[in-house]
Scaffold this motif. Structure first.
Motif, mmCIF file in Angstrom:
data_model
loop_
_atom_site.group_PDB
_atom_site.id
_atom_site.type_symbol
_atom_site.label_atom_id
_atom_site.label_comp_id
_atom_site.label_asym_id
_atom_site.label_seq_id
_atom_site.Cartn_x
_atom_site.Cartn_y
_atom_site.Cartn_z
ATOM 1 N N GLU A 78 0.836 -1.212 0.000
ATOM 2 C CA GLU A 78 0.000 0.000 0.000
ATOM 3 C C GLU A 78 0.865 1.254 0.000
ATOM 4 O OE1 GLU A 78 -3.367 0.296 2.739
ATOM 5 O OE2 GLU A 78 -3.121 -1.858 3.098
ATOM 6 N N LYS A 79 1.935 1.223 0.797
ATOM 7 C CA LYS A 79 2.812 2.391 0.879
ATOM 8 C C LYS A 79 3.491 2.652 -0.462
ATOM 9 C CE LYS A 79 6.808 2.431 3.090
ATOM 10 N NZ LYS A 79 7.842 2.448 4.143
ATOM 11 N N ALA A 80 3.932 1.609 -1.131
ATOM 12 C CA ALA A 80 4.574 1.777 -2.442
ATOM 13 C C ALA A 80 3.605 2.394 -3.442
ATOM 14 C CB ALA A 80 5.096 0.437 -2.941
ATOM 15 N N GLN A 81 2.355 1.937 -3.431
ATOM 16 C CA GLN A 81 1.343 2.494 -4.336
ATOM 17 C C GLN A 81 1.066 3.958 -4.015
ATOM 18 O OE1 GLN A 81 -1.796 -0.323 -3.631
ATOM 19 N NE2 GLN A 81 -1.088 -1.726 -5.233
ATOM 20 N N LEU A 82 0.981 4.263 -2.739
ATOM 21 C CA LEU A 82 0.722 5.642 -2.320
ATOM 22 C C LEU A 82 1.884 6.554 -2.708
ATOM 23 C CD1 LEU A 82 -1.061 7.705 -0.897
ATOM 24 C CD2 LEU A 82 -0.023 6.981 1.264
ATOM 25 N N LEU A 83 3.099 6.082 -2.507
ATOM 26 C CA LEU A 83 4.264 6.891 -2.885
ATOM 27 C C LEU A 83 4.296 7.131 -4.394
ATOM 28 C CD1 LEU A 83 6.971 5.406 -0.510
ATOM 29 C CD2 LEU A 83 5.931 7.679 -0.387
ATOM 30 N N ALA A 84 3.886 6.145 -5.177
ATOM 31 C CA ALA A 84 3.804 6.336 -6.627
ATOM 32 C C ALA A 84 2.764 7.405 -6.967
ATOM 33 C CB ALA A 84 3.467 5.014 -7.315
ATOM 34 N N ASN A 85 1.645 7.397 -6.258
ATOM 35 C CA ASN A 85 0.616 8.439 -6.464
ATOM 36 C C ASN A 85 1.147 9.812 -6.090
ATOM 37 O OD1 ASN A 85 -1.300 6.612 -7.339
ATOM 38 N ND2 ASN A 85 -2.272 6.400 -5.343
ATOM 39 N N ILE A 86 1.878 9.885 -4.985
ATOM 40 C CA ILE A 86 2.451 11.161 -4.541
ATOM 41 C C ILE A 86 3.424 11.684 -5.593
ATOM 42 C CG2 ILE A 86 4.011 12.201 -2.841
ATOM 43 C CD1 ILE A 86 2.602 10.383 -0.732
ATOM 44 N N GLU A 87 4.264 10.813 -6.129
ATOM 45 C CA GLU A 87 5.211 11.223 -7.167
ATOM 46 C C GLU A 87 4.483 11.677 -8.429
ATOM 47 O OE1 GLU A 87 8.262 8.343 -7.972
ATOM 48 O OE2 GLU A 87 8.756 8.163 -5.843
ATOM 49 N N GLY A 88 3.425 10.974 -8.793
ATOM 50 C CA GLY A 88 2.646 11.372 -9.971
ATOM 51 C C GLY A 88 2.013 12.737 -9.797
ATOM 52 N N ASN A 89 1.459 12.991 -8.614
ATOM 53 C CA ASN A 89 0.861 14.304 -8.333
ATOM 54 C C ASN A 89 1.923 15.393 -8.352
ATOM 55 O OD1 ASN A 89 -1.671 13.221 -8.070
ATOM 56 N ND2 ASN A 89 -1.746 13.363 -5.856
ATOM 57 N N ASP A 90 3.100 15.083 -7.816
ATOM 58 C CA ASP A 90 4.185 16.057 -7.797
ATOM 59 C C ASP A 90 4.595 16.421 -9.218
ATOM 60 O OD1 ASP A 90 6.286 17.611 -6.425
ATOM 61 O OD2 ASP A 90 7.635 16.141 -7.336
ATOM 62 N N ASP A 91 4.714 15.424 -10.072
ATOM 63 C CA ASP A 91 5.074 15.668 -11.469
ATOM 64 C C ASP A 91 4.008 16.517 -12.167
ATOM 65 O OD1 ASP A 91 6.775 15.208 -13.804
ATOM 66 O OD2 ASP A 91 5.126 13.953 -14.532
ATOM 67 N N ALA A 92 2.744 16.181 -11.957
ATOM 68 C CA ALA A 92 1.641 16.938 -12.573
ATOM 69 C C ALA A 92 1.626 18.383 -12.071
ATOM 70 C CB ALA A 92 0.310 16.257 -12.284
ATOM 71 N N ARG A 93 1.853 18.554 -10.773
ATOM 72 C CA ARG A 93 1.857 19.898 -10.183
ATOM 73 C C ARG A 93 3.001 20.734 -10.765
ATOM 74 N NH1 ARG A 93 2.027 18.377 -5.360
ATOM 75 N NH2 ARG A 93 4.265 18.481 -5.148
ATOM 76 N N ARG A 94 4.179 20.137 -10.893
ATOM 77 C CA ARG A 94 5.322 20.859 -11.447
ATOM 78 C C ARG A 94 5.073 21.265 -12.905
ATOM 79 N NH1 ARG A 94 9.891 20.566 -8.197
ATOM 80 N NH2 ARG A 94 9.666 19.131 -6.448
ATOM 81 N N LYS A 95 4.474 20.379 -13.675
ATOM 82 C CA LYS A 95 4.168 20.702 -15.068
ATOM 83 C C LYS A 95 3.159 21.838 -15.161
ATOM 84 C CE LYS A 95 5.291 16.208 -17.026
ATOM 85 N NZ LYS A 95 4.786 14.951 -17.581
ATOM 86 N N LEU A 96 2.160 21.818 -14.291
ATOM 87 C CA LEU A 96 1.175 22.908 -14.285
ATOM 88 C C LEU A 96 1.823 24.232 -13.930
ATOM 89 C CD1 LEU A 96 -2.107 21.516 -12.660
ATOM 90 C CD2 LEU A 96 -1.841 22.556 -14.898
ATOM 91 N N LEU A 97 2.702 24.211 -12.938
ATOM 92 C CA LEU A 97 3.376 25.452 -12.549
ATOM 93 C C LEU A 97 4.141 26.049 -13.729
ATOM 94 C CD1 LEU A 97 4.687 24.553 -8.982
ATOM 95 C CD2 LEU A 97 2.988 26.292 -9.556
ATOM 96 N N VAL A 98 4.814 25.207 -14.475
ATOM 97 C CA VAL A 98 5.567 25.685 -15.632
ATOM 98 C C VAL A 98 4.618 26.273 -16.679
ATOM 99 C CG1 VAL A 98 7.037 24.952 -17.559
ATOM 100 C CG2 VAL A 98 7.543 24.172 -15.233
ATOM 101 N N THR A 99 3.466 25.623 -16.905
ATOM 102 C CA THR A 99 2.513 26.175 -17.883
ATOM 103 C C THR A 99 1.943 27.511 -17.423
ATOM 104 O OG1 THR A 99 0.601 24.981 -17.000
ATOM 105 C CG2 THR A 99 1.861 23.889 -18.741
ATOM 106 N N PHE A 100 1.929 27.734 -16.100
ATOM 107 C CA PHE A 100 1.455 29.014 -15.557
ATOM 108 C C PHE A 100 2.571 30.048 -15.494
ATOM 109 C CE2 PHE A 100 -1.708 26.338 -12.917
ATOM 110 C CZ PHE A 100 -2.619 26.326 -13.953
ATOM 111 N N GLY A 101 3.760 29.682 -15.990
ATOM 112 C CA GLY A 101 4.872 30.624 -15.999
ATOM 113 C C GLY A 101 5.601 30.724 -14.678
#
Length: 86
Positions: A40-63
């Motif tokens: 469960e922890k491994a799956q959750l950490l993968a979700n956290i990493e995915g959200n982090d990647d998505a958040r970083r990409k959004l920040l870049v699109t917002f300048g």
């Protein structure tokens, strides 16, 4: 972005719960339960990493820069600072 930040809060709470369970299972030497918790922890950490990647990409699109400073700046501008602080 707000949904990602809210997911981060949920994921952080879930991770805290899993870490507490893991500690108890280690203390009790409950290997069967520990194995499930680690999965469960491994799956959750993968979700956290995915959200982090998505958040970083959004920040870049917002300048914004794709770091904590950029996230704080964005949250302040959008009135989401309480989500950042939590």
């Amino acid at each position: 972005m707000q949904q990602l930040l809210e997911k981060d809060l949920i994921n952080a709470t879930n991770l805290e719960t899993l870490l507490r369970s893991e500690r108890m299972q280690l203390q009790k030497r409950d290997i069967g339960a520990l194995s499930n918790t680690l999965i469960e922890k491994a799956q959750l950490l993968a979700n956290i990493e995915g959200n982090d990647d998505a958040r970083r990409k959004l920040l870049v699109t917002f300048g914004k820069s794709a770091d904590n400073g950029g996230l704080l700046d964005y949250c302040k501008q959008q009135g989401l600072e309480p989500l950042y602080r939590d």
